[in-house]
Write an enzyme that holds these catalytic residues in place. Structure first.
Site, PDB file in Angstrom:
ATOM      1  N   TRP A 152     -32.146  -4.184 -62.621  1.00  0.00           N
ATOM      2  CA  TRP A 152     -30.716  -4.435 -62.486  1.00  0.00           C
ATOM      3  C   TRP A 152     -29.990  -4.624 -63.814  1.00  0.00           C
ATOM      4  CZ3 TRP A 152     -30.617  -8.881 -65.117  1.00  0.00           C
ATOM      5  CH2 TRP A 152     -31.768  -9.677 -65.083  1.00  0.00           C
ATOM      6  N   ASN A 153     -30.724  -4.761 -64.927  1.00  0.00           N
ATOM      7  CA  ASN A 153     -30.027  -5.249 -66.127  1.00  0.00           C
ATOM      8  C   ASN A 153     -29.140  -4.207 -66.791  1.00  0.00           C
ATOM      9  OD1 ASN A 153     -32.357  -3.913 -66.911  1.00  0.00           O
ATOM     10  ND2 ASN A 153     -32.719  -5.224 -68.668  1.00  0.00           N
ATOM     11  N   SER A 178     -32.271  -1.280 -57.958  1.00  0.00           N
ATOM     12  CA  SER A 178     -32.602  -2.683 -57.699  1.00  0.00           C
ATOM     13  C   SER A 178     -31.618  -3.255 -56.687  1.00  0.00           C
ATOM     14  CB  SER A 178     -32.497  -3.489 -58.997  1.00  0.00           C
ATOM     15  OG  SER A 178     -32.479  -4.867 -58.693  1.00  0.00           O
ATOM     16  N   GLY A 228     -40.522  -5.396 -64.414  1.00  0.00           N
ATOM     17  CA  GLY A 228     -41.420  -6.399 -64.967  1.00  0.00           C
ATOM     18  C   GLY A 228     -42.875  -5.920 -64.994  1.00  0.00           C
ATOM     19  N   THR A 231     -44.822  -6.261 -61.657  1.00  0.00           N
ATOM     20  CA  THR A 231     -44.468  -5.209 -60.694  1.00  0.00           C
ATOM     21  C   THR A 231     -45.077  -3.882 -61.138  1.00  0.00           C
ATOM     22  OG1 THR A 231     -42.356  -6.361 -60.528  1.00  0.00           O
ATOM     23  CG2 THR A 231     -42.546  -4.312 -59.317  1.00  0.00           C
ATOM     24  N   LEU A 243     -53.438   9.484 -56.856  1.00  0.00           N
ATOM     25  CA  LEU A 243     -53.528   9.844 -58.280  1.00  0.00           C
ATOM     26  C   LEU A 243     -52.332  10.659 -58.793  1.00  0.00           C
ATOM     27  CD1 LEU A 243     -57.288  10.729 -58.750  1.00  0.00           C
ATOM     28  CD2 LEU A 243     -56.072   8.700 -59.507  1.00  0.00           C
ATOM     29  N   GLU A 249     -42.141   1.395 -68.070  1.00  0.00           N
ATOM     30  CA  GLU A 249     -41.370   0.685 -69.111  1.00  0.00           C
ATOM     31  C   GLU A 249     -41.265  -0.749 -68.636  1.00  0.00           C
ATOM     32  OE1 GLU A 249     -40.440   1.925 -71.861  1.00  0.00           O
ATOM     33  OE2 GLU A 249     -40.356   4.083 -71.574  1.00  0.00           O
ATOM     34  N   GLY A 251     -41.975  -5.296 -69.359  1.00  0.00           N
ATOM     35  CA  GLY A 251     -41.384  -6.430 -70.069  1.00  0.00           C
ATOM     36  C   GLY A 251     -41.761  -6.450 -71.541  1.00  0.00           C
ATOM     37  N   CYS A 283     -34.711  -5.773 -72.035  1.00  0.00           N
ATOM     38  CA  CYS A 283     -36.159  -5.712 -72.235  1.00  0.00           C
ATOM     39  C   CYS A 283     -36.524  -5.848 -73.702  1.00  0.00           C
ATOM     40  CB  CYS A 283     -36.713  -4.416 -71.659  1.00  0.00           C
ATOM     41  SG  CYS A 283     -35.889  -2.949 -72.272  1.00  0.00           S
ATOM     42  N   GLU A 384     -41.982 -14.065 -71.610  1.00  0.00           N
ATOM     43  CA  GLU A 384     -40.674 -13.399 -71.673  1.00  0.00           C
ATOM     44  C   GLU A 384     -39.660 -14.276 -70.942  1.00  0.00           C
ATOM     45  OE1 GLU A 384     -39.918  -9.947 -69.137  1.00  0.00           O
ATOM     46  OE2 GLU A 384     -38.828  -9.012 -70.784  1.00  0.00           O
ATOM     47  N   LYS A 456     -49.542  -2.029 -75.226  1.00  0.00           N
ATOM     48  CA  LYS A 456     -50.193  -3.107 -74.469  1.00  0.00           C
ATOM     49  C   LYS A 456     -49.520  -3.252 -73.093  1.00  0.00           C
ATOM     50  CE  LYS A 456     -50.209  -5.890 -78.341  1.00  0.00           C
ATOM     51  NZ  LYS A 456     -50.502  -7.098 -79.119  1.00  0.00           N
ATOM     52  N   GLU A 463     -39.964   7.254 -73.222  1.00  0.00           N
ATOM     53  CA  GLU A 463     -38.785   7.970 -72.735  1.00  0.00           C
ATOM     54  C   GLU A 463     -38.006   8.469 -73.956  1.00  0.00           C
ATOM     55  OE1 GLU A 463     -38.022   6.359 -68.311  1.00  0.00           O
ATOM     56  OE2 GLU A 463     -37.207   5.033 -69.825  1.00  0.00           O
TER      57      GLU A 463
HETATM   58  P1  NAD Z   1     -38.757  -6.146 -61.153  1.00  0.00           P
HETATM   59  O1  NAD Z   1     -40.084  -5.692 -61.638  1.00  0.00           O
HETATM   60  O2  NAD Z   1     -38.679  -7.362 -60.295  1.00  0.00           O
HETATM   61  O3  NAD Z   1     -38.029  -4.991 -60.306  1.00  0.00           O
HETATM   62  C1  NAD Z   1     -37.846  -3.687 -60.815  1.00  0.00           C
HETATM   63  C2  NAD Z   1     -37.722  -2.712 -59.657  1.00  0.00           C
HETATM   64  O4  NAD Z   1     -38.977  -2.622 -58.971  1.00  0.00           O
HETATM   65  C3  NAD Z   1     -36.692  -3.117 -58.596  1.00  0.00           C
HETATM   66  O5  NAD Z   1     -36.021  -1.959 -58.140  1.00  0.00           O
HETATM   67  C4  NAD Z   1     -37.567  -3.707 -57.504  1.00  0.00           C
HETATM   68  O6  NAD Z   1     -36.962  -3.693 -56.226  1.00  0.00           O
HETATM   69  C5  NAD Z   1     -38.778  -2.788 -57.570  1.00  0.00           C
HETATM   70  N1  NAD Z   1     -40.010  -3.326 -56.995  1.00  0.00           N
HETATM   71  C6  NAD Z   1     -40.319  -4.613 -56.705  1.00  0.00           C
HETATM   72  N2  NAD Z   1     -41.581  -4.676 -56.194  1.00  0.00           N
HETATM   73  C7  NAD Z   1     -42.078  -3.418 -56.182  1.00  0.00           C
HETATM   74  C8  NAD Z   1     -43.319  -2.836 -55.791  1.00  0.00           C
HETATM   75  N3  NAD Z   1     -44.328  -3.577 -55.321  1.00  0.00           N
HETATM   76  N4  NAD Z   1     -43.484  -1.503 -55.934  1.00  0.00           N
HETATM   77  C9  NAD Z   1     -42.492  -0.727 -56.453  1.00  0.00           C
HETATM   78  N5  NAD Z   1     -41.291  -1.222 -56.825  1.00  0.00           N
HETATM   79  C10 NAD Z   1     -41.075  -2.553 -56.699  1.00  0.00           C
HETATM   80  O7  NAD Z   1     -37.870  -6.308 -62.459  1.00  0.00           O
HETATM   81  P2  NAD Z   1     -36.385  -6.855 -62.590  1.00  0.00           P
HETATM   82  O8  NAD Z   1     -36.372  -8.328 -62.390  1.00  0.00           O
HETATM   83  O9  NAD Z   1     -35.489  -6.001 -61.757  1.00  0.00           O
HETATM   84  O10 NAD Z   1     -36.102  -6.519 -64.149  1.00  0.00           O
HETATM   85  C11 NAD Z   1     -36.490  -7.378 -65.176  1.00  0.00           C
HETATM   86  C12 NAD Z   1     -37.753  -6.894 -65.875  1.00  0.00           C
HETATM   87  O11 NAD Z   1     -37.625  -5.527 -66.232  1.00  0.00           O
HETATM   88  C13 NAD Z   1     -38.003  -7.631 -67.182  1.00  0.00           C
HETATM   89  O12 NAD Z   1     -39.368  -7.944 -67.289  1.00  0.00           O
HETATM   90  C14 NAD Z   1     -37.627  -6.623 -68.244  1.00  0.00           C
HETATM   91  O13 NAD Z   1     -38.248  -6.807 -69.493  1.00  0.00           O
HETATM   92  C15 NAD Z   1     -38.024  -5.347 -67.598  1.00  0.00           C
HETATM   93  N6  NAD Z   1     -37.300  -4.211 -68.197  1.00  0.00           N
HETATM   94  C16 NAD Z   1     -38.001  -3.334 -68.977  1.00  0.00           C
HETATM   95  C17 NAD Z   1     -37.337  -2.291 -69.602  1.00  0.00           C
HETATM   96  C18 NAD Z   1     -38.057  -1.318 -70.496  1.00  0.00           C
HETATM   97  O14 NAD Z   1     -37.514  -0.251 -70.766  1.00  0.00           O
HETATM   98  N7  NAD Z   1     -39.256  -1.622 -70.957  1.00  0.00           N
HETATM   99  C19 NAD Z   1     -35.954  -2.142 -69.416  1.00  0.00           C
HETATM  100  C20 NAD Z   1     -35.279  -3.057 -68.610  1.00  0.00           C
HETATM  101  C21 NAD Z   1     -35.966  -4.088 -67.993  1.00  0.00           C
END
Ligand code: NAD
Length: 482
Positions: A152-153, A178, A228, A231, A243, A249, A251, A283, A384, A456, A463
């Protein structure tokens, strides 16, 4: 009292058809009594219908000349940029950011789409060898149905980082937004989908069960996930039986290393954009700051002085430096980290002011915090936080700070702050991360020529650029003997 004044209804988009069954209220995290949209909640059956629609659309889209796909997607980038004025205020009301942050999400999304699409024709050209023995052609072909799952961010740009490479290389797509920021993104995706053949772009809403069904669907050949780390692990598990290619991408816990020769004023001007923008919910936000012990008090005082000028309020209030946190779980997570820090030897400094104290408890609002004299091993330094709270850790020498920066399961972004370019580069090369920025560390640090991703437990794959496109194709090698 909950207010519902004529909110948009956000349905699934499957095979070009909208379906608005089983709607639930989505609330403004800055005005918890206000409903912003009514959003469909999907099931595994909706996922199955969407994947089949994408699967049916695949051969036609795959066989559409790449130049035509490029033209359609460049037009989509314009549509996206042109939708910001109408939809950014809605995005503010569902994800809690301030208006310029939501506008930046649209602008970055349009830029990412345009950039990746413009690389496609050259990228997709076959590599061929022709000699006395044989003719060899190595061709890049789309995988089929791709699934994208986003948080959502920054929902717009994070979606475009997947939609652009997926569609321009000839895949079809099913996207799951999200539930904490589904509306503005979906409305713009509906507009884009209407310019494409039905089934090329599909959207299914829902919670984790819908995401899991998408990841596990046998007809999905590619999963691109941002969210995260915990997830991300579930995403991988769901893809194991069938497979499929997965890009993650995840946390981060980005270190910012201030060297003893840094210009503190210049550094703080830029670094603070990386700490508190989007209420710290990015992130690759700066999530821990390492400062040389001899200059620690000077740096910490200068940082607190600046942060104390911040004002926190609703994202549509033009005076707000940043808005509320996005959701209750995130809010409680940061409060819990603060509580654990309060019971330690660290000094927790609460700064800034409340723009509307009477509405403070009607949202997930939090003042900015700087945490002084905290240990490298404290929970707030190791986990985080994803909030407007930053630990400042004193270090004694370069070896120690490099060891501490790398002492993390994460490895997304990072930064070094110095007036010596060679020293900065040498330090940058020793950090375990997908990106290291020198004298910058915020959304302004991104350059579309840099692949984006983590090492890690911050992720798998990258991307942007050719490497970003390559995640959506298979190499088909053909050889004819002479
Ligand atoms: P989240 O992992 O809770 O949710 C992300 C998405 O996954 C949502 O659409 C959610 O509904 C879905 N989801 C939840 N459970 C699932 C499952 N079992 N299988 C498949 N999909 C599922 O994350 P969040 O709270 O929405 O976002 C915050 C996190 O995202 C932080 O840790 C942040 O660092 C990370 N983030 C990473 C990047 C990056 O590019 N590395 C960018 C933005 C946010």
């Amino acid at each position: 009292m909950t207010t519902h004044t004529s909110v948009p209804q956000i349905g699934h988009l499957i095979g070009g058809q909208l379906s608005v069954a089983d709607l639930r209220d989505a609330y403004d995290p800055g005005r918890l009594n206000e409903v912003v949209a009514r959003v469909a909640v999907g099931t595994a059956e909706d996922v199955d219908r969407a994947v089949h629609a994408a699967h049916r659309a695949f051969p036609g889209w795959r066989d559409t000349p790449v130049a035509e796909r490029v033209q359609k997607l460049l037009a989509a980038a314009e549509l996206l940029a042109g939708s910001s004025e109408e939809l950014a205020p809605l995005l503010v009301r569902e994800h809690g950011g301030v208006l310029w942050e939501a506008q930046t999400d649209f602008a970055l999304g349009a830029g990412a789409l345009q950039h990746m699409v413009s690389l496609a024709e050259e990228f997709l050209r076959p590599v061929q060898f022709d000699d006395e023995q044989s003719f060899v052609s190595v061709e890049k072909v789309p995988r089929g149905v791709a699934a994208a799952i986003v948080p959502w961010n920054m929902p717009v740009v994070l979606t475009m980082m997947k939609l652009a490479p997926a569609l321009v290389t000839g895949n079809t797509l099913v996207l799951k937004p999200s539930p904490f920021a589904p509306a503005a993104l979906t409305l713009v995706l509906h507009k884009i989908a209407a310019t494409l053949p039905p089934g090329v772009l599909n959207v299914v809403h829902g919670e984790g069960d819908v995401g899991a069904a998408l990841c596990g669907h046998p007809l999905v050949r590619k999963v691109a996930f941002t969210g995260g780390t915990a997830t991300g692990q579930k995403v991988v598990e769901a893809t194991v039986p069938t497979l499929k290619n997965v890009t993650l991408e995840l946390g981060g816990n980005d270190p910012a290393i201030v060297l003893d020769d840094a210009d503190f004023d210049a550094a703080l001007d830029r670094m603070l954009k990386g700490v508190y923008t989007r209420t710290g919910q990015i992130c690759f936000a700066v999530k821990r700051v390492y400062v040389p012990r001899g200059r620690y008090q000077q740096f910490a005082d200068a940082m607190c002085d600046r942060v104390n000028s911040y004002a926190v309020g609703h994202g549509l209030d033009p005076e707000a430096s940043f808005g509320p946190l996005n959701n209750e779980a995130q809010f409680k997570k940061v409060l819990n980290l603060l509580d654990r820090t309060r019971n330690s030897s660290a000094t927790l400094v609460e700064l800034g002011r409340k723009l509307d104290p009477s509405s403070w408890d009607n949202g997930y609002y939090m003042l900015p915090h700087v945490v002084r004299d905290i240990e490298h091993t404290a929970p707030l330094s190791c986990e985080e936080q994803f909030g407007p709270v930053v630990p400042l850790i004193a270090y004694d020498n370069e070896e120690q700070v490099i060891a501490w920066a790398n002492d993390s399961d994460y490895g997304l972004g990072s930064s070094v702050w110095t007036t010596d370019p060679d020293r900065g580069l040498a330090m940058a090369r020793r950090i375990e991360a997908g990106s290291t920025f020198i004298n910058t560390h915020s959304f302004e640090s991104l350059d579309l020529r840099m692949p984006f991703g983590g090492v890690k437990q911050s992720g798998i794959g990258r991307e942007f650029g050719a490497i970003g496109l390559s995640a959506y194709v298979e190499e088909h090698a053909i050889r004819r003997l002479k």
